[in-house]
Design a protein around this motif. Structure first.
Motif, PDB file in Angstrom:
ATOM      1  N   GLN A  47       0.838  -1.201   0.000  1.00 40.41           N
ATOM      2  CA  GLN A  47       0.000   0.000   0.000  1.00 40.41           C
ATOM      3  C   GLN A  47       0.876   1.257   0.000  1.00 40.41           C
ATOM      4  N   GLN A  48       1.918   1.274   0.811  1.00 40.15           N
ATOM      5  CA  GLN A  48       2.823   2.425   0.869  1.00 40.15           C
ATOM      6  C   GLN A  48       3.616   2.578  -0.430  1.00 40.15           C
ATOM      7  N   HIS A  49       4.009   1.454  -1.010  1.00 35.53           N
ATOM      8  CA  HIS A  49       4.731   1.437  -2.289  1.00 35.53           C
ATOM      9  C   HIS A  49       3.869   2.066  -3.385  1.00 35.53           C
ATOM     10  N   MET A  50       2.611   1.642  -3.447  1.00 37.16           N
ATOM     11  CA  MET A  50       1.708   2.182  -4.472  1.00 37.16           C
ATOM     12  C   MET A  50       1.452   3.673  -4.242  1.00 37.16           C
ATOM     13  N   ALA A  51       1.337   4.097  -3.001  1.00 36.47           N
ATOM     14  CA  ALA A  51       1.139   5.519  -2.697  1.00 36.47           C
ATOM     15  C   ALA A  51       2.366   6.326  -3.132  1.00 36.47           C
ATOM     16  N   HIS A  52       3.546   5.771  -2.909  1.00 37.52           N
ATOM     17  CA  HIS A  52       4.778   6.445  -3.333  1.00 37.52           C
ATOM     18  C   HIS A  52       4.804   6.610  -4.859  1.00 37.52           C
ATOM     19  N   LEU A  53       4.523   5.523  -5.578  1.00 38.77           N
ATOM     20  CA  LEU A  53       4.551   5.588  -7.046  1.00 38.77           C
ATOM     21  C   LEU A  53       3.480   6.530  -7.583  1.00 38.77           C
ATOM     22  N   GLU A  54       2.315   6.527  -6.968  1.00 42.21           N
ATOM     23  CA  GLU A  54       1.250   7.440  -7.391  1.00 42.21           C
ATOM     24  C   GLU A  54       1.682   8.888  -7.169  1.00 42.21           C
ATOM     25  N   ARG A  55       2.302   9.135  -6.050  1.00 41.60           N
ATOM     26  CA  ARG A  55       2.776  10.495  -5.760  1.00 41.60           C
ATOM     27  C   ARG A  55       3.828  10.927  -6.781  1.00 41.60           C
ATOM     28  N   MET A 101       9.185   0.125  -0.116  1.00 47.72           N
ATOM     29  CA  MET A 101       9.662  -1.235  -0.422  1.00 47.72           C
ATOM     30  C   MET A 101      11.187  -1.259  -0.497  1.00 47.72           C
ATOM     31  N   VAL A 102      11.771  -0.185  -1.011  1.00 49.42           N
ATOM     32  CA  VAL A 102      13.229  -0.089  -1.092  1.00 49.42           C
ATOM     33  C   VAL A 102      13.797   0.108   0.311  1.00 49.42           C
ATOM     34  N   LYS A 103      13.182   0.998   1.072  1.00 51.90           N
ATOM     35  CA  LYS A 103      13.644   1.240   2.438  1.00 51.90           C
ATOM     36  C   LYS A 103      13.601  -0.034   3.276  1.00 51.90           C
ATOM     37  N   ALA A 104      12.597  -0.874   3.041  1.00 48.70           N
ATOM     38  CA  ALA A 104      12.449  -2.123   3.796  1.00 48.70           C
ATOM     39  C   ALA A 104      13.381  -3.220   3.289  1.00 48.70           C
ATOM     40  N   GLY A 105      14.031  -2.982   2.136  1.00 44.54           N
ATOM     41  CA  GLY A 105      14.938  -3.975   1.577  1.00 44.54           C
ATOM     42  C   GLY A 105      14.265  -5.045   0.741  1.00 44.54           C
ATOM     43  N   ARG A 106      12.955  -4.932   0.552  1.00 45.05           N
ATOM     44  CA  ARG A 106      12.251  -5.901  -0.287  1.00 45.05           C
ATOM     45  C   ARG A 106      12.610  -5.695  -1.755  1.00 45.05           C
ATOM     46  N   LEU A 107      12.856  -4.438  -2.115  1.00 41.21           N
ATOM     47  CA  LEU A 107      13.295  -4.091  -3.465  1.00 41.21           C
ATOM     48  C   LEU A 107      14.602  -3.317  -3.378  1.00 41.21           C
ATOM     49  N   ILE A 108      15.402  -3.432  -4.425  1.00 40.35           N
ATOM     50  CA  ILE A 108      16.559  -2.568  -4.623  1.00 40.35           C
ATOM     51  C   ILE A 108      16.373  -1.912  -5.980  1.00 40.35           C
ATOM     52  N   ILE A 109      17.074  -0.820  -6.199  1.00 40.64           N
ATOM     53  CA  ILE A 109      16.912  -0.120  -7.474  1.00 40.64           C
ATOM     54  C   ILE A 109      18.204  -0.134  -8.273  1.00 40.64           C
TER      55      ILE A 109
END
Length: 156
Positions: free
Chosen positions: A84-92, A134-142
């Motif tokens: 949910q937070q990931h999607m809010a970030h991308l929408e923003r 998601m990046v901050k949590a380490g689930r994703l990297i960029i």
């Protein structure tokens, strides 16, 4: 509320925003050369080229690959909240004009999705992408790569 403060504080300076540039150039019928000059004055990398009767305005964007990170063992409740937070970030990022062409991949590779950032620098794109929960949590990297395309191109 905390996310709002983070997004506000991540801007490098108080120059014209990406969204304001788009609105200004869309309101006026200006040439590719004039638009290129305006974008360059505001720190974006651009060039124009002619092919036949058409002048193309090329702009550098930043392709951000969202890849599987080292911390992928969240429980379902934590993962749902992160999503949910990931999607809010991308929408923003999209609403503020920083990112477009955002979406996940369907295969099972380590590359989970992409976002194309419309920023002045790689550092700015990297900084904004790293704000993703998601990046901050380490689930994703960029992984960020400079990418050129004609301004105004769209998917058909």
């Amino acid at each position: 509320m905390i996310l709002s403060l983070i997004f506000i504080s991540c801007k490098e300076d108080k120059s014209t925003s990406v969204k304001e540039i788009k609105e200004t150039t869309n309101e006026k019928n200006i040439s590719a050369e004039e638009m290129s000059k305006q974008l360059q004055e505001d720190g974006f990398k651009t060039f124009t080229y002619k092919e036949g009767d058409t002048t193309y305005l090329m702009q550098q964007y930043y392709m951000v690959f969202l890849k599987a990170g080292p911390n992928r063992d969240q429980d379902s409740l934590s993962l749902a909240k992160l999503q949910q937070q990931h999607m809010a970030h991308l929408e923003r990022m999209a609403v503020e004009g920083y990112a477009s062409l955002i979406g996940p991949f369907e295969d099972s590779s380590d590359v989970k999705g992409i976002a194309v950032y419309n920023t002045r620098t790689l550092k700015e794109a990297d900084s904004l992408a790293n704000l993703d929960p998601m990046v901050k949590a380490g689930r994703l990297i960029i992984e960020v790569h400079p990418w050129w395309t004609a301004k105004g191109n769209k998917l058909n």
